[in-house]
Scaffold this motif. Sequence first.
Motif, PDB file in Angstrom:
ATOM      1  N   LEU A 196     -25.577  82.245  54.281  1.00  0.00           N
ATOM      2  CA  LEU A 196     -24.761  81.084  54.629  1.00  0.00           C
ATOM      3  C   LEU A 196     -25.636  79.892  55.022  1.00  0.00           C
ATOM      4  CD1 LEU A 196     -21.819  82.729  56.605  1.00  0.00           C
ATOM      5  CD2 LEU A 196     -21.820  81.850  54.267  1.00  0.00           C
ATOM      6  N   VAL A 197     -26.754  80.165  55.672  1.00  0.00           N
ATOM      7  CA  VAL A 197     -27.671  79.072  56.012  1.00  0.00           C
ATOM      8  C   VAL A 197     -28.206  78.422  54.737  1.00  0.00           C
ATOM      9  CG1 VAL A 197     -29.904  78.536  57.070  1.00  0.00           C
ATOM     10  CG2 VAL A 197     -28.286  80.012  58.269  1.00  0.00           C
ATOM     11  N   GLU A 198     -28.478  79.232  53.724  1.00  0.00           N
ATOM     12  CA  GLU A 198     -28.943  78.684  52.446  1.00  0.00           C
ATOM     13  C   GLU A 198     -27.868  77.830  51.777  1.00  0.00           C
ATOM     14  OE1 GLU A 198     -30.039  82.091  50.233  1.00  0.00           O
ATOM     15  OE2 GLU A 198     -31.884  82.482  51.362  1.00  0.00           O
ATOM     16  N   GLN A 199     -26.604  78.103  52.080  1.00  0.00           N
ATOM     17  CA  GLN A 199     -25.510  77.314  51.514  1.00  0.00           C
ATOM     18  C   GLN A 199     -25.220  76.047  52.319  1.00  0.00           C
ATOM     19  OE1 GLN A 199     -24.486  78.314  48.571  1.00  0.00           O
ATOM     20  NE2 GLN A 199     -25.790  80.115  48.815  1.00  0.00           N
ATOM     21  N   GLY A 200     -25.951  75.839  53.419  1.00  0.00           N
ATOM     22  CA  GLY A 200     -25.796  74.613  54.193  1.00  0.00           C
ATOM     23  C   GLY A 200     -25.070  74.768  55.509  1.00  0.00           C
TER      24      GLY A 200
ATOM     25  N   GLU B  75     -22.938  78.011  39.076  1.00  0.00           N
ATOM     26  CA  GLU B  75     -22.863  78.272  40.521  1.00  0.00           C
ATOM     27  C   GLU B  75     -22.510  76.978  41.227  1.00  0.00           C
ATOM     28  OE1 GLU B  75     -25.364  80.296  44.220  1.00  0.00           O
ATOM     29  OE2 GLU B  75     -26.329  80.004  42.258  1.00  0.00           O
ATOM     30  N   ALA B  76     -21.443  77.004  42.007  1.00  0.00           N
ATOM     31  CA  ALA B  76     -20.964  75.809  42.685  1.00  0.00           C
ATOM     32  C   ALA B  76     -21.702  75.604  44.005  1.00  0.00           C
ATOM     33  CB  ALA B  76     -19.461  75.909  42.938  1.00  0.00           C
ATOM     34  N   ASN B  77     -21.741  74.360  44.437  1.00  0.00           N
ATOM     35  CA  ASN B  77     -22.337  73.999  45.722  1.00  0.00           C
ATOM     36  C   ASN B  77     -21.267  74.051  46.800  1.00  0.00           C
ATOM     37  OD1 ASN B  77     -23.100  72.010  47.937  1.00  0.00           O
ATOM     38  ND2 ASN B  77     -25.010  72.118  46.785  1.00  0.00           N
ATOM     39  N   TRP B  78     -21.463  74.912  47.802  1.00  0.00           N
ATOM     40  CA  TRP B  78     -20.453  75.105  48.833  1.00  0.00           C
ATOM     41  C   TRP B  78     -20.189  73.814  49.612  1.00  0.00           C
ATOM     42  CZ3 TRP B  78     -19.478  80.400  51.283  1.00  0.00           C
ATOM     43  CH2 TRP B  78     -19.737  81.419  50.358  1.00  0.00           C
ATOM     44  N   GLN B  79     -21.247  73.129  50.025  1.00  0.00           N
ATOM     45  CA  GLN B  79     -21.082  71.933  50.849  1.00  0.00           C
ATOM     46  C   GLN B  79     -20.434  70.799  50.066  1.00  0.00           C
ATOM     47  OE1 GLN B  79     -21.646  71.504  54.180  1.00  0.00           O
ATOM     48  NE2 GLN B  79     -21.916  73.733  54.154  1.00  0.00           N
ATOM     49  N   GLN B  80     -20.738  70.708  48.777  1.00  0.00           N
ATOM     50  CA  GLN B  80     -20.115  69.666  47.972  1.00  0.00           C
ATOM     51  C   GLN B  80     -18.611  69.880  47.864  1.00  0.00           C
ATOM     52  OE1 GLN B  80     -21.693  66.937  46.663  1.00  0.00           O
ATOM     53  NE2 GLN B  80     -19.631  66.237  46.122  1.00  0.00           N
ATOM     54  N   LEU B  81     -18.198  71.130  47.658  1.00  0.00           N
ATOM     55  CA  LEU B  81     -16.760  71.421  47.591  1.00  0.00           C
ATOM     56  C   LEU B  81     -16.094  71.173  48.942  1.00  0.00           C
ATOM     57  CD1 LEU B  81     -16.748  74.693  45.442  1.00  0.00           C
ATOM     58  CD2 LEU B  81     -16.123  72.385  44.727  1.00  0.00           C
ATOM     59  N   GLN B  82     -16.802  71.442  50.021  1.00  0.00           N
ATOM     60  CA  GLN B  82     -16.242  71.181  51.351  1.00  0.00           C
ATOM     61  C   GLN B  82     -16.081  69.683  51.589  1.00  0.00           C
ATOM     62  OE1 GLN B  82     -17.733  73.292  55.032  1.00  0.00           O
ATOM     63  NE2 GLN B  82     -18.403  71.233  55.577  1.00  0.00           N
ATOM     64  N   ASP B  83     -17.081  68.907  51.205  1.00  0.00           N
ATOM     65  CA  ASP B  83     -16.996  67.454  51.393  1.00  0.00           C
ATOM     66  C   ASP B  83     -15.900  66.838  50.536  1.00  0.00           C
ATOM     67  OD1 ASP B  83     -19.111  67.713  53.132  1.00  0.00           O
ATOM     68  OD2 ASP B  83     -20.634  67.161  51.633  1.00  0.00           O
ATOM     69  N   ASP B  84     -15.641  67.429  49.374  1.00  0.00           N
ATOM     70  CA  ASP B  84     -14.593  66.910  48.496  1.00  0.00           C
ATOM     71  C   ASP B  84     -13.205  67.386  48.888  1.00  0.00           C
ATOM     72  OD1 ASP B  84     -16.578  65.649  47.098  1.00  0.00           O
ATOM     73  OD2 ASP B  84     -16.694  67.164  45.502  1.00  0.00           O
ATOM     74  N   GLY B  85     -13.101  68.227  49.906  1.00  0.00           N
ATOM     75  CA  GLY B  85     -11.800  68.674  50.387  1.00  0.00           C
ATOM     76  C   GLY B  85     -11.250  69.907  49.711  1.00  0.00           C
TER      77      GLY B  85
ATOM     78  N   ARG C  37     -30.235  88.172  60.354  1.00  0.00           N
ATOM     79  CA  ARG C  37     -30.403  88.469  58.929  1.00  0.00           C
ATOM     80  C   ARG C  37     -29.105  88.209  58.164  1.00  0.00           C
ATOM     81  NH1 ARG C  37     -33.364  91.147  55.208  1.00  0.00           N
ATOM     82  NH2 ARG C  37     -32.251  92.363  53.633  1.00  0.00           N
ATOM     83  N   ARG C  38     -27.977  88.518  58.774  1.00  0.00           N
ATOM     84  CA  ARG C  38     -26.697  88.340  58.098  1.00  0.00           C
ATOM     85  C   ARG C  38     -26.439  86.871  57.764  1.00  0.00           C
ATOM     86  NH1 ARG C  38     -22.746  92.113  58.730  1.00  0.00           N
ATOM     87  NH2 ARG C  38     -21.175  90.503  59.007  1.00  0.00           N
ATOM     88  N   GLN C  39     -26.957  85.980  58.570  1.00  0.00           N
ATOM     89  CA  GLN C  39     -26.645  84.558  58.422  1.00  0.00           C
ATOM     90  C   GLN C  39     -27.481  83.866  57.360  1.00  0.00           C
ATOM     91  OE1 GLN C  39     -27.293  83.068  62.374  1.00  0.00           O
ATOM     92  NE2 GLN C  39     -25.794  84.461  63.287  1.00  0.00           N
ATOM     93  N   GLN C  40     -28.458  84.542  56.795  1.00  0.00           N
ATOM     94  CA  GLN C  40     -29.409  83.882  55.902  1.00  0.00           C
ATOM     95  C   GLN C  40     -28.734  83.285  54.670  1.00  0.00           C
ATOM     96  OE1 GLN C  40     -32.564  86.624  54.999  1.00  0.00           O
ATOM     97  NE2 GLN C  40     -33.237  86.777  57.127  1.00  0.00           N
TER      98      GLN C  40
END
Length: 535
Positions: A378-382, A169-179, A373-376
């Motif tokens: 995405l919030v967990e992904q940062g 499972e990949a980290n969403w924020q890490q992939l975003q920071d890496d471009g 509730r829908r946002q939970q």
Amino acid sequence: MFSVEEVAKSGIVVLPCGAGKTLLGIAACCRVGRRALVLTTTAVAVDQWRRQLQMYTTLPPEDVYLFTADQKRPIEDAERKACVVISTYSMLGFTGRRGGDTAFILEQLQQLEWGLLVVDEVQVMPARTFRTVATTIKSHCCLGLTATLVREDDLIQDLHWLIGPKLYEANWQQLQDDGYLAKVRCIEVWCDMAEEPIRETEFFMEYLQAQDGGDVPGSMRGSLQRALWTCNPNKLKTCEFLIRLHEQRGDKIIVFSDNIFILKEFARKLGRYYICGSVSLRERMQILSEFQESSACNTIFLSKVGDNAIDLPVANVIVQISSHYGSRRQEAQRLGRILRPKPQAKDGGTGGFNAFFYSVVSRDTQELYHANRRQQFLVEQGYNYQVVRDYNVTRLEQQNLIYSSKDSQLQLLKQALKVSNKKGVSLASIVLESVRRGEAEEADEVLEPGCETPRMETAPSKAEKVEKVEGKRPKEDREWGGDVRSGGRWQEWLLLFWFPFLVGSSAWRALGRKILVRNWLTSARYVVESPEGFH
């Protein structure tokens, strides 16, 4: 997947939308080097897999077979020749009567041994209609791909034995920071149901009456409330303003709406393309192609058919005006439509963000609870949501918007019933009629074009739930000689007929007790059955 002695291991890989799940599946097919079957959700996704295979592999086009409602080609030399077959869950999961060609191809797929089964959007596999695919297809290895390993029921745990464990499972924020993913700004816009003073507002008064009951039937109360907060004039004005703002910036915008009536009506008013279940596959591909390649088409309206497996790299703005209650999966999937990597944003007051996700909700309604509730997930992904009010949207009242006047707002609802100035027709009845039409079209929307099988199974209907809670058996179980849950009716009748003559036999008495106890346990188990399974 190949970490143990270069042997393929079944399991699930979780990657964000736009991180290359399709390419990963293609690489796995090439690594295995055997016959492969790819399952996805829609015919549009099937075509995208075909195009990606042609782009990244040297596989001859004649060795790629599509099995959809519109395209059916039997596998040639199936026993000796390797190939790749791409199909949908609906085509393989349907258990009803089939046509001649469809039945023959399906039999081929079930009889062949597959080196790899690639399951795209694997979170839909636990549905009752689709889980049979995992047992009828004979594959040596299964690879599940998804961005959202969540369901609103407890069936997500069944994937462990249907497909396999979670491998990565990949980290969403890490992939975003890496471009590798776009930097998205999430904004939740709160819109009042109508202008002040509230007491003079028909929309809000009708919503309160529906909430309290009034003359609205209990079965339609929730649908009426949902239709009212979706048709909120301030929400539509905010959406139109955001569309104009981002079109002036040269952005590509997707407007999502689960309500088919408002989707079509709003798109026609604005002169924009829309895609829903009634739009043919050919027309869908034309609209999506023009959206990606033409500067004259910068906004399209999508229903729930655009939630999954649609590749639109140019899209960078999403405006959501209607959604499926508190579905976390749908929120993340829709955000994923704009996660494809994009050029770095220029410093124009955007804070470095190069994509924008707007969730427009009606304030003081249940939609606000569902949105939270829908946002939970995405919030967990940062991710985090910035909350703004509709009156904070700059220059909203100065714009010449379609639904600025009260007459245009009421005319929108009257058109649903096709009633012009008819006295005695309440606003509630007008909205109820629009709800009925919208629900009918939403039912058509979850069908593959030209296919009579549902694409995705949802929770059982209210009638089924009531029937189960009250301990009543479905009609098919009440028939003579029903399935195992009927408890074996023929055994009961046989026992009752012969029992008086065999009462002296201890063996028959023991058999009678065993059958009666088994039937009682089966009935008791069926009473507590829920949409998530037996408890």
